[in-house]
Write a protein that holds these residues in place. Structure first.
Motif, PDB file in Angstrom:
ATOM      1  N   ASN A  80       0.863  -1.179   0.000  1.00 54.03           N
ATOM      2  CA  ASN A  80       0.000   0.000   0.000  1.00 54.03           C
ATOM      3  C   ASN A  80       0.900   1.229   0.000  1.00 54.03           C
ATOM      4  N   VAL A  81       0.853   1.974  -1.087  1.00 55.62           N
ATOM      5  CA  VAL A  81       1.736   3.129  -1.255  1.00 55.62           C
ATOM      6  C   VAL A  81       0.897   4.339  -1.656  1.00 55.62           C
ATOM      7  N   SER A  82       1.190   5.486  -1.051  1.00 60.41           N
ATOM      8  CA  SER A  82       0.487   6.717  -1.411  1.00 60.41           C
ATOM      9  C   SER A  82       1.487   7.865  -1.542  1.00 60.41           C
ATOM     10  N   TYR A  83       1.143   8.793  -2.427  1.00 62.38           N
ATOM     11  CA  TYR A  83       1.919  10.024  -2.597  1.00 62.38           C
ATOM     12  C   TYR A  83       1.077  11.143  -2.011  1.00 62.38           C
ATOM     13  N   GLU A  84       1.621  11.815  -0.965  1.00 64.77           N
ATOM     14  CA  GLU A  84       0.792  12.682  -0.148  1.00 64.77           C
ATOM     15  C   GLU A  84       1.373  14.082   0.020  1.00 64.77           C
ATOM     16  N   ASN A  85       0.471  15.051   0.048  1.00 67.82           N
ATOM     17  CA  ASN A  85       0.816  16.393   0.479  1.00 67.82           C
ATOM     18  C   ASN A  85       0.412  16.517   1.941  1.00 67.82           C
ATOM     19  N   GLN A  86       1.394  16.741   2.817  1.00 68.04           N
ATOM     20  CA  GLN A  86       1.172  16.787   4.258  1.00 68.04           C
ATOM     21  C   GLN A  86       1.484  18.184   4.778  1.00 68.04           C
ATOM     22  N   ASP A  87       0.507  18.769   5.460  1.00 66.33           N
ATOM     23  CA  ASP A  87       0.643  20.134   5.980  1.00 66.33           C
ATOM     24  C   ASP A  87       0.288  20.128   7.466  1.00 66.33           C
ATOM     25  N   ASN A  88       1.260  20.448   8.313  1.00 71.98           N
ATOM     26  CA  ASN A  88       1.012  20.476   9.760  1.00 71.98           C
ATOM     27  C   ASN A  88       0.913  21.898  10.311  1.00 71.98           C
ATOM     28  N   GLY A  89       0.727  22.860   9.428  1.00 68.15           N
ATOM     29  CA  GLY A  89       0.641  24.245   9.862  1.00 68.15           C
ATOM     30  C   GLY A  89       1.953  24.982   9.795  1.00 68.15           C
ATOM     31  N   ASN A  90       3.059  24.237   9.908  1.00 64.38           N
ATOM     32  CA  ASN A  90       4.391  24.834   9.806  1.00 64.38           C
ATOM     33  C   ASN A  90       5.108  24.381   8.539  1.00 64.38           C
ATOM     34  N   ASP A  91       5.032  23.082   8.255  1.00 65.64           N
ATOM     35  CA  ASP A  91       5.680  22.513   7.074  1.00 65.64           C
ATOM     36  C   ASP A  91       4.621  21.984   6.119  1.00 65.64           C
ATOM     37  N   ASP A  92       4.831  22.243   4.836  1.00 66.92           N
ATOM     38  CA  ASP A  92       3.939  21.771   3.780  1.00 66.92           C
ATOM     39  C   ASP A  92       4.813  21.070   2.749  1.00 66.92           C
ATOM     40  N   GLN A  93       4.705  19.735   2.663  1.00 67.66           N
ATOM     41  CA  GLN A  93       5.597  18.992   1.783  1.00 67.66           C
ATOM     42  C   GLN A  93       4.924  17.753   1.221  1.00 67.66           C
ATOM     43  N   TRP A  94       5.516  17.234   0.142  1.00 69.78           N
ATOM     44  CA  TRP A  94       5.052  16.003  -0.495  1.00 69.78           C
ATOM     45  C   TRP A  94       5.930  14.847  -0.051  1.00 69.78           C
ATOM     46  N   GLU A  95       5.292  13.713   0.267  1.00 64.57           N
ATOM     47  CA  GLU A  95       6.033  12.534   0.707  1.00 64.57           C
ATOM     48  C   GLU A  95       5.422  11.273   0.115  1.00 64.57           C
ATOM     49  N   LEU A  96       6.282  10.294  -0.163  1.00 64.22           N
ATOM     50  CA  LEU A  96       5.837   8.955  -0.547  1.00 64.22           C
ATOM     51  C   LEU A  96       5.744   8.116   0.714  1.00 64.22           C
ATOM     52  N   GLU A  97       4.593   7.501   0.952  1.00 63.17           N
ATOM     53  CA  GLU A  97       4.354   6.757   2.189  1.00 63.17           C
ATOM     54  C   GLU A  97       4.075   5.284   1.906  1.00 63.17           C
ATOM     55  N   SER A  98       4.640   4.416   2.742  1.00 66.44           N
ATOM     56  CA  SER A  98       4.325   2.988   2.726  1.00 66.44           C
ATOM     57  C   SER A  98       3.422   2.721   3.917  1.00 66.44           C
ATOM     58  N   ASN A  99       2.154   2.491   3.654  1.00 64.38           N
ATOM     59  CA  ASN A  99       1.132   2.470   4.702  1.00 64.38           C
ATOM     60  C   ASN A  99       0.955   1.058   5.275  1.00 64.38           C
ATOM     61  N   SER A 100       1.851   0.719   6.194  1.00 62.77           N
ATOM     62  CA  SER A 100       1.817  -0.606   6.837  1.00 62.77           C
ATOM     63  C   SER A 100       1.824  -1.737   5.827  1.00 62.77           C
ATOM     64  N   SER A 101       2.602  -1.583   4.745  1.00 61.44           N
ATOM     65  CA  SER A 101       2.795  -2.694   3.809  1.00 61.44           C
ATOM     66  C   SER A 101       3.437  -3.851   4.567  1.00 61.44           C
ATOM     67  N   ARG A 102       3.113  -5.072   4.150  1.00 59.16           N
ATOM     68  CA  ARG A 102       3.512  -6.209   4.980  1.00 59.16           C
ATOM     69  C   ARG A 102       3.751  -7.475   4.181  1.00 59.16           C
ATOM     70  N   LEU A 103       4.449  -8.410   4.806  1.00 56.38           N
ATOM     71  CA  LEU A 103       4.718  -9.728   4.244  1.00 56.38           C
ATOM     72  C   LEU A 103       4.621 -10.745   5.376  1.00 56.38           C
ATOM     73  N   GLY A 104       3.900 -11.850   5.142  1.00 54.85           N
ATOM     74  CA  GLY A 104       3.722 -12.825   6.216  1.00 54.85           C
ATOM     75  C   GLY A 104       3.577 -14.243   5.715  1.00 54.85           C
ATOM     76  N   VAL A 105       3.624 -15.154   6.657  1.00 53.77           N
ATOM     77  CA  VAL A 105       3.379 -16.568   6.381  1.00 53.77           C
ATOM     78  C   VAL A 105       2.501 -17.108   7.501  1.00 53.77           C
ATOM     79  N   LYS A 106       1.516 -17.927   7.158  1.00 51.21           N
ATOM     80  CA  LYS A 106       0.617 -18.489   8.163  1.00 51.21           C
ATOM     81  C   LYS A 106       0.137 -19.859   7.699  1.00 51.21           C
ATOM     82  N   GLY A 107      -0.419 -20.627   8.634  1.00 53.81           N
ATOM     83  CA  GLY A 107      -0.936 -21.931   8.255  1.00 53.81           C
ATOM     84  C   GLY A 107      -1.401 -22.738   9.452  1.00 53.81           C
ATOM     85  N   GLU A 108      -1.816 -23.959   9.162  1.00 49.70           N
ATOM     86  CA  GLU A 108      -2.259 -24.917  10.166  1.00 49.70           C
ATOM     87  C   GLU A 108      -1.558 -26.244   9.923  1.00 49.70           C
TER      88      GLU A 108
END
Length: 340
Positions: free
Chosen positions: A38-66
């Motif tokens: 899950n990847v997003s390109y975002e404009n983030q503004d916290n009132g002081n800084d306004d910038q564009w960032e590429l974010e990896s939103n809890s991307s994951r890899l796993g193994v499971k089974g029974e």
């Protein structure tokens, strides 16, 4: 004659082994390798800084089974899931960071017992009410208590009446200290939930007792928290409507971070139009100690390009009434889920 008999016996043995081998292999479910990007390109503004960032939103890899055991109706279960940073490959200085990792046993009629590090029953009982999970519109931007707990032991009942599941987890402190309190008991913290889910109606009650919680976003530190929430979601045809009410406060034990008492209200909704999903949510946390309110507003749209892939866009804003926080985010991105 003896050679013909020998050939027939070898042929029968070969055919028998071909039949038996797949049945043995199919007795175990897995291991299944799965994950999501899950990847997003975002404009983030916290009132002081306004910038564009590429974010990896809890991307994951796993193994499971029974694994099938030599005990009737009992299987061993396992999962090892790790977060990966698709944007820069850095998870706090590591390539991988731990998510849900556990092992245990599951009985068809008696339920599931597992131990490790994983989402608490309290956290999981939020269900799918959060329409912007892992993004900056996530309800966790304004509400605490959604913890992935280490050293946790959990029992879950099988589904009762095809709809109800009860979950109880205990967490030993293993000699750790919080403030002046030494946590060395059999179970220093508890997390519980009762969940009703019949596919159309989802309802849950969750309760945490003395769970170590990160409250840094609310001006505090790690502290011990007691919390109660009630959540519900209605899914009819192409519509989803959800709500959550939560109260949380510091436990009676001596803690770091001082006293606090928070009350949170969340409402969310979505409508599906062919491949489109339009969604929104709003939330407010009343922080009694600081006499301040923290509000969340998020709107967005997903477009499904395949069964397990989508592209999306969203806008989210988090604001404190007294001006301590004023964040806004606009992002576009994609998500691909996979398993094999």
């Amino acid at each position: 004659m003896e050679k013909n008999v020998m050939k027939k016996q070898l042929l029968a043995l070969a055919i028998g082994s071909m039949v038996v081998a797949p049945s043995v292999a199919l007795a175990d479910k897995g291991p299944t390798v799965y994950g999501k990007v899950n990847v997003s390109y975002e404009n983030q503004d916290n009132g002081n800084d306004d910038q564009w960032e590429l974010e990896s939103n809890s991307s994951r890899l796993g193994v499971k089974g029974e694994v099938d055991l030599d005990v009737e109706n009992v299987v061993a279960i396992y999962q090892a899931e790790f977060q990966v940073a698709v944007d820069d490959g850095d998870n706090g200085g590591q390539t991988f960071s731990q998510r849900n990792i556990y092992g245990g046993f599951k009985h068809a009629n008696l339920g599931t017992l597992m131990a490790g590090k994983f989402d608490s029953p309290f956290k999981k009982s939020q269900g799918k009410i959060d329409q912007f999970v892992d993004l900056r519109g996530d309800i966790n931007e304004i509400v605490g208590g959604s913890e992935r707990v280490s050293n946790i032991i959990q029992y879950s009942t099988p589904k009762l009446a095809d709809a109800i599941t009860l979950n109880l987890a205990m967490i030993p402190g293993e000699g750790s200290t919080v403030g002046n309190d030494r946590r060395d008991g059999v179970a220093d913290g508890f997390s519980t939930s009762a969940v009703f889910d019949n596919g159309t109606i989802y309802a849950s009650v969750g309760y945490d007792s003395e769970i170590k919680t990160d409250l840094a976003d609310f001006g505090g530190n790690d502290t011990l928290v007691d919390a109660l929430h009630v959540a519900g979601m209605l899914s009819i045809d192409n519509f989803e409507v959800g709500a959550l009410f939560q109260q949380s406060e510091n436990s009676d034990s001596t803690v770091d971070g001082g006293d606090f008492e928070d009350t949170t209200y969340i409402v969310s909704g979505a409508v599906k139009l062919d491949r489109w999903k339009l969604k929104a949510q709003y939330g407010m946390t009343d922080m009694d100690t600081s006499d301040d309110d923290l509000t969340l507003m998020a709107v967005g749209a997903d477009y499904k390009v395949a069964k397990n892939s989508k592209v999306f866009g969203y806008y989210a804003a988090v604001e404190a009434d007294k001006g301590a926080r004023d964040d806004s985010t606009f992002g576009i991105g994609f998500e691909h889920k996979f398993s094999m």
